[in-house]
Design an enzyme around this catalytic site. Structure first.
Site, PDB file in Angstrom:
ATOM      1  N   HIS A  18       0.726  -1.450  -0.048  1.00 19.42           N
ATOM      2  CA  HIS A  18      -0.023  -0.101   0.057  1.00 19.42           C
ATOM      3  C   HIS A  18       0.811   1.119   0.026  1.00 19.42           C
ATOM      4  O   HIS A  18       0.717   2.208  -0.723  1.00 19.42           O
ATOM      5  CB  HIS A  18      -0.889  -0.138   1.328  1.00 19.42           C
ATOM      6  CG  HIS A  18      -2.012  -0.925   1.214  1.00 19.42           C
ATOM      7  ND1 HIS A  18      -1.695  -2.014   2.228  1.00 19.42           N
ATOM      8  CD2 HIS A  18      -3.058  -1.200   0.692  1.00 19.42           C
ATOM      9  CE1 HIS A  18      -2.849  -2.681   2.080  1.00 19.42           C
ATOM     10  NE2 HIS A  18      -3.658  -2.434   1.247  1.00 19.42           N
ATOM     11  N   LYS A 129      -1.395  -6.774  -7.641  1.00 18.78           N
ATOM     12  CA  LYS A 129      -1.522  -7.828  -7.054  1.00 18.78           C
ATOM     13  C   LYS A 129      -2.994  -8.431  -7.139  1.00 18.78           C
ATOM     14  O   LYS A 129      -3.073  -9.575  -7.334  1.00 18.78           O
ATOM     15  CB  LYS A 129      -1.288  -7.390  -5.498  1.00 18.78           C
ATOM     16  CG  LYS A 129      -1.976  -8.424  -4.526  1.00 18.78           C
ATOM     17  CD  LYS A 129      -1.126  -9.542  -4.459  1.00 18.78           C
ATOM     18  CE  LYS A 129      -1.372 -10.315  -3.143  1.00 18.78           C
ATOM     19  NZ  LYS A 129      -2.916 -10.683  -2.753  1.00 18.78           N
TER      20      LYS A 129
END
Ligand code: PAF
Length: 249
Positions: A18, A129
């Site tokens: 993140h 991802k």
């Protein structure tokens, strides 16, 4: 540098993956908004929703140090007032990840639509991802003329190759070792290699392993220019997914 909003939507439990999205956002704008909202609509099991890790104060600290200018953790009512438009991901939302997680992509697109309405970003950054999620968001934005530029960022991996995921904290050390089979499988570069490698790990329960065409998200053919291996499955009740580019023709 622009002061238009660069937006990083998250469900919290922030990890280095993140933080890379936030750093990418910061390269695009001085106004970086990070949302933290665990979206019930995209969980098909209430158990998975309940077990999803939550750490707002830790997340806030990490996001700010990675370059966020605003952390926004809306309430359920803010996101879902009585009347909201439910968004359908269509047929692409029902294959691979969508076949194993009914309604997941409709729930994901519905919240992304609401978040975009409320934040009004110029850019939104999504990780590779969740490759099918990224594909679906890009398709929806393109087909509906949504005025947001979708920027993708590569998957971040631990030194041992395991793709970072908020769910990894639920793996014991030995389960984590078992999970490394996913990376080894993808590194073989073809479907047969993926399947035979995954079969060597007794703890891994396979949902799907496929090589897809990145342009269409259909099973790759010899004519596919860009191919990607995608894998998802379970280790002792923890769902894991990963993907890797498999070269071009
Ligand atoms: O990738 C995620 O964390 C979520 O699917 C998203 C994009 C924040 C929507 O809830």
């Amino acid at each position: 540098m622009s002061d238009a909003i660069a937006f990083v939507p998250t469900m919290g439990a922030l990890h280095a993956g993140h933080l890379e999205l936030i750093k990418r956002a910061r390269e695009l704008s001085t106004e970086v908004v990070v949302s933290i909202f665990v979206n019930p609509l995209q969980f098909e099991s209430s158990e998975d929703l309940a077990k999803y890790p939550r750490d707002i104060s830790g997340d806030t600290e990490k996001a700010l140090s990675a370059g966020a200018s605003r952390i926004w953790a809306p309430t359920y009512q803010e996101i879902y007032p009585a009347e909201i438009e439910k968004i359908s991901a269509g047929a692409i939302g029902e294959i691979f990840e969508g076949r194993h997680r009914t309604g997941h992509f409709d729930g994901m697109l519905t919240v992304v639509h609401r978040l975009f309405e409320l934040v009004q970003p110029r850019y939104a950054i999504f990780g590779e991802k969740d490759f099918q999620q990224l594909f679906i968001v890009k398709k929806w934005v393109r087909e509906n003329d949504i005025p947001v530029e979708i920027i993708s960022a590569p998957t971040v991996r631990d030194k041992d190759g395991l793709a970072l995921s908020s769910r990894n904290v639920r793996l014991s050390e030995s389960e984590r070792q078992s999970a490394l089979v996913i990376n080894r499988a993808l590194a073989t570069g073809n479907k047969e290699g993926m399947l035979s490698t995954l079969a060597t790990e007794p703890l891994f329960q396979l949902d799907y392993a496929e090589v897809i065409d990145e342009e269409s998200f259909e099973v790759a053919t010899p004519d596919s220019e860009f191919k990607r291996g995608i894998v998802a499955g379970w280790i002792n009740g923890v769902r894991l997914l990963d993907n890797m580019a498999m070269g071009s023709n």
